[in-house]
Write a protein that holds these residues in place. Structure first.
Motif, mmCIF file in Angstrom:
data_model
loop_
_atom_site.group_PDB
_atom_site.id
_atom_site.type_symbol
_atom_site.label_atom_id
_atom_site.label_comp_id
_atom_site.label_asym_id
_atom_site.label_seq_id
_atom_site.Cartn_x
_atom_site.Cartn_y
_atom_site.Cartn_z
ATOM 1 N N GLY A 188 -9.043 -0.147 3.506
ATOM 2 C CA GLY A 188 -9.914 -0.668 2.466
ATOM 3 C C GLY A 188 -9.533 -2.045 1.973
ATOM 4 O O GLY A 188 -9.908 -2.434 0.868
ATOM 5 N N GLY A 189 -8.791 -2.796 2.793
ATOM 6 C CA GLY A 189 -8.396 -4.145 2.397
ATOM 7 C C GLY A 189 -7.018 -4.234 1.786
ATOM 8 O O GLY A 189 -6.629 -5.293 1.304
ATOM 9 N N ASN A 190 -6.246 -3.123 1.814
ATOM 10 C CA ASN A 190 -4.868 -3.132 1.327
ATOM 11 C C ASN A 190 -3.945 -3.348 2.516
ATOM 12 O O ASN A 190 -3.713 -2.437 3.301
ATOM 13 C CB ASN A 190 -4.526 -1.829 0.614
ATOM 14 C CG ASN A 190 -3.146 -1.865 -0.032
ATOM 15 O OD1 ASN A 190 -2.445 -2.873 0.025
ATOM 16 N ND2 ASN A 190 -2.759 -0.774 -0.659
ATOM 17 N N SER A 191 -3.425 -4.553 2.639
ATOM 18 C CA SER A 191 -2.586 -4.882 3.792
ATOM 19 C C SER A 191 -1.208 -4.235 3.729
ATOM 20 O O SER A 191 -0.522 -4.128 4.744
ATOM 21 C CB SER A 191 -2.427 -6.402 3.897
ATOM 22 O OG SER A 191 -1.790 -6.904 2.732
ATOM 23 N N HIS A 192 -0.786 -3.843 2.525
ATOM 24 C CA HIS A 192 0.536 -3.236 2.287
ATOM 25 C C HIS A 192 1.676 -4.211 2.591
ATOM 26 O O HIS A 192 2.842 -3.805 2.641
ATOM 27 C CB HIS A 192 0.718 -1.954 3.111
ATOM 28 C CG HIS A 192 -0.234 -0.864 2.724
ATOM 29 N ND1 HIS A 192 -0.114 -0.132 1.568
ATOM 30 C CD2 HIS A 192 -1.351 -0.394 3.348
ATOM 31 C CE1 HIS A 192 -1.104 0.741 1.490
ATOM 32 N NE2 HIS A 192 -1.867 0.603 2.554
ATOM 33 N N HIS A 193 1.372 -5.449 2.814
ATOM 34 C CA HIS A 193 2.379 -6.501 2.943
ATOM 35 C C HIS A 193 1.689 -7.813 2.594
ATOM 36 O O HIS A 193 0.482 -7.946 2.717
ATOM 37 C CB HIS A 193 2.965 -6.566 4.356
ATOM 38 C CG HIS A 193 1.961 -6.921 5.404
ATOM 39 N ND1 HIS A 193 1.104 -5.992 5.979
ATOM 40 C CD2 HIS A 193 1.646 -8.118 5.976
ATOM 41 C CE1 HIS A 193 0.325 -6.596 6.859
ATOM 42 N NE2 HIS A 193 0.631 -7.884 6.880
ATOM 43 N N LYS A 194 2.478 -8.776 2.134
ATOM 44 C CA LYS A 194 1.894 -10.046 1.722
ATOM 45 C C LYS A 194 1.279 -10.783 2.909
ATOM 46 O O LYS A 194 1.914 -10.903 3.962
ATOM 47 C CB LYS A 194 2.945 -10.921 1.040
ATOM 48 C CG LYS A 194 3.426 -10.356 -0.294
ATOM 49 C CD LYS A 194 4.404 -11.304 -0.964
ATOM 50 C CE LYS A 194 4.868 -10.741 -2.308
ATOM 51 N NZ LYS A 194 5.807 -11.653 -2.991
#
Length: 245
Positions: free
Chosen positions: A190-196
């Motif tokens: 959903g657009g949460n990359s979980h990393h920068k």
């Protein structure tokens, strides 16, 4: 300024996807203007320590008006009559320790510069997406690894700035803008990359700008399509220079 220092500054500016003059100007402003240390959670608007009397009068009046127009059974984010009258009492009495109630739920502003960065990043991924689709249609698709590296993975929800940028992307797509990128976000939680991802996007954006600046700008769609070689260059820019082979 020594050429060596200027070259180093240029590399830093390119990594952020901005011009050398803009980068230097921002660093000077940071040196001159003290950075406000927030005690609240990242992304949360800090409570004001004081308010102007005119602002207090307006806020108190709005709370009293809302208390009169809310239905008796109201129980949503606006609360009911008693809740709004309590808010008015806090403002009128000047209980500064309770002013946090006025900004609860508010986010710090996403600067115009950061909003523009989000728009530029979305425009870049739009051009990349359409270019990949065109190459696929022409029977000359990019490799799977390259296609993955060129996918818009969203932003890191845990980071204050990137999380705010992710909210902006959601807002923009809610207005049916850049909707062709939605499938990519859905494939990435959903657009949460979980990393920068911002630094990588800015390096890619700098490379994309160099490519576009090297050609004549027009108004046809063909003027914005990217070749396989150009897509490879943008994908390579995603990797930090210190980690490249």
């Amino acid at each position: 300024m020594e050429d060596r220092i200027r070259d180093q500054l240029k590399e830093l500016a390119d990594a952020e996807g901005v011009s050398l003059s803009e980068y230097v100007r921002d660093r000077l402003l940071e040196a001159v203007i003290p950075v406000y240390e927030r005690e609240s959670e990242p992304g949360a608007e800090p409570a004001p320590e004081t308010m102007r009397l005119a602002d207090r009068q307006v806020l108190a009046l709005l709370h009293r008006i809302l208390a009169r127009v809310l239905p008796e059974e109201a129980n949503d984010v606006d609360g009911g009559t008693a809740y709004q009258l309590k808010r008015a009492e806090v403002i009128e009495s000047g209980f500064t320790g309770e002013y946090w109630r006025e900004v609860a739920g508010f986010s710090t502003e996403l600067s115009k510069r950061d909003c523009d960065r989000v728009l530029d990043i979305l425009d870049m991924f739009r051009a990349i997406t359409h270019s990949i689709q065109k190459l696929q249609k022409d029977g000359d698709p990019v490799g799977e690894d390259t296609a993955y590296d060129l996918e818009f993975q969203g932003f890191d929800f845990r980071d204050g700035l990137e999380g705010h940028m992710a909210d902006y992307v959601k807002f923009l797509m809610g207005e049916d803008r850049w909707t062709e990128l939605r499938p990519q976000l859905e494939r990435n939680d959903g657009g949460n990359s979980h990393h920068k991802t911002l630094d990588a996007y800015l390096r890619m954006l700098a490379e994309h700008r160099r490519i576009m600046d090297s050609r004549g700008r027009g108004f046809r769609r063909d003027d914005y399509w990217l070749s396989k070689e150009e897509l490879d260059q943008i994908a390579a820019a995603r990797v930090h220079p210190s980690h490249r082979g």
